[in-house]
Design a protein around this motif. Structure first.
Motif, PDB file in Angstrom:
ATOM      1  N   VAL A 147      46.097  46.363  20.902  1.00 38.70           N
ATOM      2  CA  VAL A 147      46.920  46.540  19.694  1.00 38.70           C
ATOM      3  C   VAL A 147      46.236  47.518  18.735  1.00 38.70           C
ATOM      4  CG1 VAL A 147      47.781  45.359  17.622  1.00 38.70           C
ATOM      5  CG2 VAL A 147      48.119  44.330  19.875  1.00 38.70           C
ATOM      6  N   LEU A 148      44.931  47.345  18.535  1.00 38.53           N
ATOM      7  CA  LEU A 148      44.197  48.233  17.637  1.00 38.53           C
ATOM      8  C   LEU A 148      44.163  49.668  18.166  1.00 38.53           C
ATOM      9  CD1 LEU A 148      41.212  45.936  16.581  1.00 38.53           C
ATOM     10  CD2 LEU A 148      43.200  46.603  15.199  1.00 38.53           C
ATOM     11  N   ILE A 149      43.969  49.826  19.468  1.00 36.67           N
ATOM     12  CA  ILE A 149      43.984  51.162  20.078  1.00 36.67           C
ATOM     13  C   ILE A 149      45.354  51.813  19.881  1.00 36.67           C
ATOM     14  CG2 ILE A 149      43.901  52.424  22.276  1.00 36.67           C
ATOM     15  CD1 ILE A 149      41.722  50.342  23.144  1.00 36.67           C
ATOM     16  N   HIS A 150      46.408  51.030  20.080  1.00 42.41           N
ATOM     17  CA  HIS A 150      47.769  51.557  19.912  1.00 42.41           C
ATOM     18  C   HIS A 150      48.009  52.010  18.466  1.00 42.41           C
ATOM     19  CE1 HIS A 150      52.033  52.141  20.423  1.00 42.41           C
ATOM     20  NE2 HIS A 150      52.247  51.337  19.392  1.00 42.41           N
ATOM     21  N   ILE A 151      47.635  51.176  17.509  1.00 41.95           N
ATOM     22  CA  ILE A 151      47.831  51.528  16.095  1.00 41.95           C
ATOM     23  C   ILE A 151      47.031  52.773  15.745  1.00 41.95           C
ATOM     24  CG2 ILE A 151      47.349  50.777  13.719  1.00 41.95           C
ATOM     25  CD1 ILE A 151      48.031  47.887  14.716  1.00 41.95           C
ATOM     26  N   LEU A 152      45.767  52.804  16.161  1.00 47.56           N
ATOM     27  CA  LEU A 152      44.938  53.983  15.897  1.00 47.56           C
ATOM     28  C   LEU A 152      45.527  55.225  16.543  1.00 47.56           C
ATOM     29  CD1 LEU A 152      42.312  55.217  14.735  1.00 47.56           C
ATOM     30  CD2 LEU A 152      41.280  54.745  16.961  1.00 47.56           C
ATOM     31  N   ASN A 153      46.050  55.082  17.749  1.00 49.10           N
ATOM     32  CA  ASN A 153      46.631  56.219  18.450  1.00 49.10           C
ATOM     33  C   ASN A 153      47.854  56.776  17.722  1.00 49.10           C
ATOM     34  OD1 ASN A 153      46.763  58.049  20.745  1.00 49.10           O
ATOM     35  ND2 ASN A 153      48.643  56.939  21.244  1.00 49.10           N
ATOM     36  N   VAL A 154      48.714  55.902  17.243  1.00 41.92           N
ATOM     37  CA  VAL A 154      49.896  56.348  16.495  1.00 41.92           C
ATOM     38  C   VAL A 154      49.456  57.088  15.230  1.00 41.92           C
ATOM     39  CG1 VAL A 154      51.895  55.547  15.157  1.00 41.92           C
ATOM     40  CG2 VAL A 154      51.472  54.613  17.444  1.00 41.92           C
ATOM     41  N   LEU A 155      48.485  56.513  14.516  1.00 38.90           N
ATOM     42  CA  LEU A 155      47.970  57.172  13.315  1.00 38.90           C
ATOM     43  C   LEU A 155      47.297  58.502  13.662  1.00 38.90           C
ATOM     44  CD1 LEU A 155      46.483  54.093  11.427  1.00 38.90           C
ATOM     45  CD2 LEU A 155      48.619  55.314  10.922  1.00 38.90           C
ATOM     46  N   ARG A 156      46.595  58.530  14.766  1.00 36.75           N
ATOM     47  CA  ARG A 156      45.915  59.749  15.231  1.00 36.75           C
ATOM     48  C   ARG A 156      46.922  60.870  15.495  1.00 36.75           C
ATOM     49  NH1 ARG A 156      44.402  62.019  20.419  1.00 36.75           N
ATOM     50  NH2 ARG A 156      45.948  60.638  21.344  1.00 36.75           N
ATOM     51  N   ILE A 157      48.014  60.550  16.180  1.00 37.48           N
ATOM     52  CA  ILE A 157      49.037  61.560  16.472  1.00 37.48           C
ATOM     53  C   ILE A 157      49.699  62.039  15.176  1.00 37.48           C
ATOM     54  CG2 ILE A 157      51.222  62.033  17.645  1.00 37.48           C
ATOM     55  CD1 ILE A 157      50.314  59.945  19.771  1.00 37.48           C
ATOM     56  N   ALA A 158      49.972  61.096  14.269  1.00 33.59           N
ATOM     57  CA  ALA A 158      50.579  61.473  12.987  1.00 33.59           C
ATOM     58  C   ALA A 158      49.645  62.399  12.208  1.00 33.59           C
ATOM     59  CB  ALA A 158      50.907  60.221  12.176  1.00 33.59           C
ATOM     60  N   LEU A 159      48.369  62.045  12.133  1.00 35.29           N
ATOM     61  CA  LEU A 159      47.406  62.872  11.407  1.00 35.29           C
ATOM     62  C   LEU A 159      47.192  64.216  12.093  1.00 35.29           C
ATOM     63  CD1 LEU A 159      44.802  60.179  10.346  1.00 35.29           C
ATOM     64  CD2 LEU A 159      46.489  61.333   8.891  1.00 35.29           C
ATOM     65  N   LEU A 160      47.195  64.214  13.406  1.00 38.43           N
ATOM     66  CA  LEU A 160      47.069  65.471  14.146  1.00 38.43           C
ATOM     67  C   LEU A 160      48.261  66.377  13.846  1.00 38.43           C
ATOM     68  CD1 LEU A 160      45.727  67.314  16.234  1.00 38.43           C
ATOM     69  CD2 LEU A 160      46.898  66.020  18.012  1.00 38.43           C
ATOM     70  N   SER A 161      49.447  65.812  13.799  1.00 43.53           N
ATOM     71  CA  SER A 161      50.647  66.597  13.497  1.00 43.53           C
ATOM     72  C   SER A 161      50.577  67.192  12.093  1.00 43.53           C
ATOM     73  CB  SER A 161      51.899  65.735  13.651  1.00 43.53           C
ATOM     74  OG  SER A 161      52.017  65.298  14.989  1.00 43.53           O
ATOM     75  N   ILE A 162      50.106  66.401  11.138  1.00 39.36           N
ATOM     76  CA  ILE A 162      49.946  66.908   9.773  1.00 39.36           C
ATOM     77  C   ILE A 162      48.906  68.028   9.748  1.00 39.36           C
ATOM     78  CG2 ILE A 162      49.135  66.331   7.441  1.00 39.36           C
ATOM     79  CD1 ILE A 162      50.343  63.486   7.936  1.00 39.36           C
TER      80      ILE A 162
END
Length: 185
Positions: free
Chosen positions: A125-140
Motif C-alpha cells: 500500500v505504501l509503495i503504491h501511494i508513493l508511486n502515484v505521488l512519484r508519477i504526479a511529481l514527475l509530471s509536474i
C-alpha cells in the motif's frame, strides 16, 4: 560437500524462497498482462489505468488541469498537464514489478506469518501511494523542466521508489524477520 551445504544452509534457503516467490509472482503477473496483448489493439491493463486515474486525481487536487488520453499507437495513457503532453503512464509505471521484488525479499527473510503478511500488505500500500505521488511529481517536474527528463525519469524518481523499498527491507530485516529475533538475543 555436505558440511558446505550445512554451513550455508540459511543462505541457500533464502535464495530458494526469494527466487521461488519472485518467479511465481512474476509468472502470475505475466499471465495477467497477456490478457491485454492484442496485435491490433493497444489496450492498457486495468491496474495501470487505475494508477493513471489516481495520478490525475492527485494533480487535480493540486489545482493542475490534468487530462488522460489513451495513446493511439501503444498501450499507455497520455498525461496532459495544463494542455501540455508531459508524460505517459505505461505498464512499467504501475510499480507492480517493484512490489513483486519487495514481497519476494520479505518472504525470503520471513518471520512469523501474521507479521509477514501484515508487513507485505502495508508495504505494498505504501509503495503504491508513493508511486502515484512519484508519477504526479514527475509530471509536474517535466511540465516545468522538460529538458531535464533523462535525469528526472532515469535517476531521481527511480531513486525515490527503490530507496523507499530498500528502507522497508531494512526495517523488515531488523525489526520483524526471524533474523531480527536471532541477532537481538
Amino acid at each position: 560437500m555436505k558440511n558446505y551445504f550445512q554451513q550455508y544452509r540459511p543462505f541457500f534457503i533464502f535464495l530458494l524462497k526469494f527466487f521461488g516467490v519472485y518467479a511465481g509472482l512474476t509468472i502470475v503477473y505475466e499471465f495477467y498482462l497477456k490478457q491485454f496483448e492484442h496485435p491490433l489493439v493497444f489496450e492498457v491493463d486495468g491496474f495501470t489505468l487505475s494508477v493513471a486515474n489516481q495520478v490525475q486525481w492527485v494533480l487535480k487536487t493540486l489545482n493542475y488541469d490534468c487530462v488522460l488520453l489513451l495513446h493511439e499507437h501503444q498501450a499507455s495513457v497520455k498525461l496532459i498537464l495544463n494542455q501540455v503532453y508531459v508524460s505517459r503512464v505505461v505498464e512499467g509505471c504501475n510499480a507492480l514489478s517493484v512490489m513483486i521484488l519487495f514481497v519476494a525479499f520479505v518472504v525470503a527473510f520471513s518471520g512469523k506469518w501474521k507479521p509477514t503478511v501484515g508487513f507485505i500488505v502495508l508495504g505494498m500500500v505504501l509503495i503504491h501511494i508513493l508511486n502515484v505521488l512519484r508519477i504526479a511529481l514527475l509530471s509536474i517536474a517535466l511540465y516545468y523542466h522538460p529538458d531535464q527528463e533523462s535525469i528526472l525519469h532515469g535517476v531521481v524518481f527511480p531513486l525515490i521508489i527503490y530507496g523507499f523499498v530498500f528502507g522497508l527491507w531494512v526495517i523488515w530485516v531488523n525489526q520483524f524477520s526471524n533474523y531480527a529475533g536471532k541477532t537481538a538475543q
